[in-house]
Design an enzyme around this catalytic site. Structure first.
Site, mmCIF file in Angstrom:
data_model
loop_
_atom_site.group_PDB
_atom_site.id
_atom_site.type_symbol
_atom_site.label_atom_id
_atom_site.label_comp_id
_atom_site.label_asym_id
_atom_site.label_seq_id
_atom_site.Cartn_x
_atom_site.Cartn_y
_atom_site.Cartn_z
ATOM 1 N N CYS A 125 38.477 78.327 47.374
ATOM 2 C CA CYS A 125 37.790 77.656 48.467
ATOM 3 C C CYS A 125 38.643 76.502 49.003
ATOM 4 O O CYS A 125 39.843 76.420 48.740
ATOM 5 C CB CYS A 125 36.393 77.184 48.063
ATOM 6 S SG CYS A 125 35.324 76.957 49.527
ATOM 7 N N ASP A 194 30.420 71.781 44.304
ATOM 8 C CA ASP A 194 29.374 71.286 45.201
ATOM 9 C C ASP A 194 28.301 70.562 44.416
ATOM 10 O O ASP A 194 27.584 69.726 44.967
ATOM 11 C CB ASP A 194 28.772 72.443 45.994
ATOM 12 C CG ASP A 194 29.678 72.872 47.134
ATOM 13 O OD1 ASP A 194 29.454 72.418 48.259
ATOM 14 O OD2 ASP A 194 30.618 73.642 46.881
#
Length: 320
Positions: A125, A194
């Site tokens: 990511c 996250d």
């Protein structure tokens, strides 16, 4: 920028990445506070409470968002009038933005110490914190090679390889499903997060847990780079982090989907990596084992179980 515009940009992923989302939310609350017209403090609290709810509804998984919102909103708790409350929000938002910037710098410095000259690093990511570790090591003169994943379905890996390419880092761009084919060539995996739960489990972009499992099988070190405001306080109470499931048209063209009436397209944006597959979490406070996640939540973020009762009462007052 208007608060509703910021909320829509977060929702549509025009603003993406947990750190960027948190900073955008803090800045939006600061600007929004200045638009209030009136002198009644109760009305102002309600005005800001609605704004906070609008932001919190945009992305359910990234806990950096509610942590940033709480940090800014809590600042006005003791204010006796509107100007005092507005000033408190300004100070809190500016403090959060500054500390977030410094957090990335510190994580880069600390994470780079885990990367040796000649290492091959895999990342997944587009994480500011993970990239900071890699790019800091590169700036220190370490000879690195990076494997970066495509990150389907929104291809955030493109952002990562551009940043690495611009820095002059030798990079291999691979599809997500090729990770296990290359994991034995990798010395270290570095990803972002996250959210980090109280037991050290890591919520990150979909595919992270499979990478961690492959790294565990290959005995390859798995590092997670995460600012402390990504730790999830409500997980103390056993609350699960909601995994966002995004629009199906990110995966399959609607025209094609219409011809497949018996097919349900699933598009979860995140997955959960168990703590046992994570070797260390690199934060701006230092590198810690996942088992120390509670210490960060309690001592650094200031969230013990008793704090939830106080926070509930505060939220109730804001909505009056």
């Amino acid at each position: 920028m208007l608060l509703n515009e910021t909320a829509e940009q977060i929702r549509s992923m025009e603003i993406r990445g947990a750190g960027r989302i948190a900073r955008a939310a803090a800045a939006a609350l600061k600007d929004h506070a200045e638009t209030f017209e009136g002198s009644d403090i109760r009305s102002f609290r309600h005005f800001m409470g609605e704004a906070a709810c609008t932001l919190l509804a945009t992305r359910p998984t990234a806990v950096s968002l509610p942590n940033a919102v709480r940090f800014v909103m809590k600042a006005m708790e003791g204010a006796g009038n509107v100007p005092e409350a507005q000033a408190a929000i300004r100070r809190a938002a500016d403090s959060f933005l500054l500390s977030s910037k410094h957090a990335i710098e510190w994580i880069g410095e600390i994470g780079a110490r885990h990367i040796s000259d000649g290492d091959v690093v895999l990342t997944h990511c587009n994480s500011e914190a993970a990239l900071a570790c890699i790019l800091t090591a590169h700036r220190q003169g370490k000879d690195l090679e990076v494997f970066a994943t495509e990150v389907r379905p929104r291809n955030q890996g493109i952002l990562t390889i551009r940043a690495l390419n611009d820095a002059g880092v030798k990079t291999n761009y691979i599809v997500d499903s090729a990770v296990r084919s290359f994991i034995n060539d990798v010395d270290l995996v570095v990803t972002g997060a996250d959210a980090v739960t109280v037991n050290g489990a890591v919520v990150n972009k979909i595919g992270t847990s499979q990478i961690a499992l492959a790294a565990h099988e290959a005995r390859t070190t798995m590092l997670v780079a995460a600012e402390t405001y990504k730790f999830a306080p409500r997980s103390i109470l056993g609350e699960r982090i909601e995994i966002e499931e995004r629009q199906t048209d990110e995966v399959l063209d609607p025209a094609v989907a219409a011809t497949l009436p018996h097919v349900r397209v699933r598009n979860p944006a995140f997955d959960v990596t168990p703590a046992r597959y994570v070797d260390e979490i690199v934060t701006e406070m230092g590198a810690i084992p996942p088992t120390m996640a509670y210490i960060i939540i309690r001592d650094h973020l200031g969230w013990g179980i008793e704090e939830f009762h106080k926070n509930f009462e505060f939220n109730e007052r804001m909505q009056e």
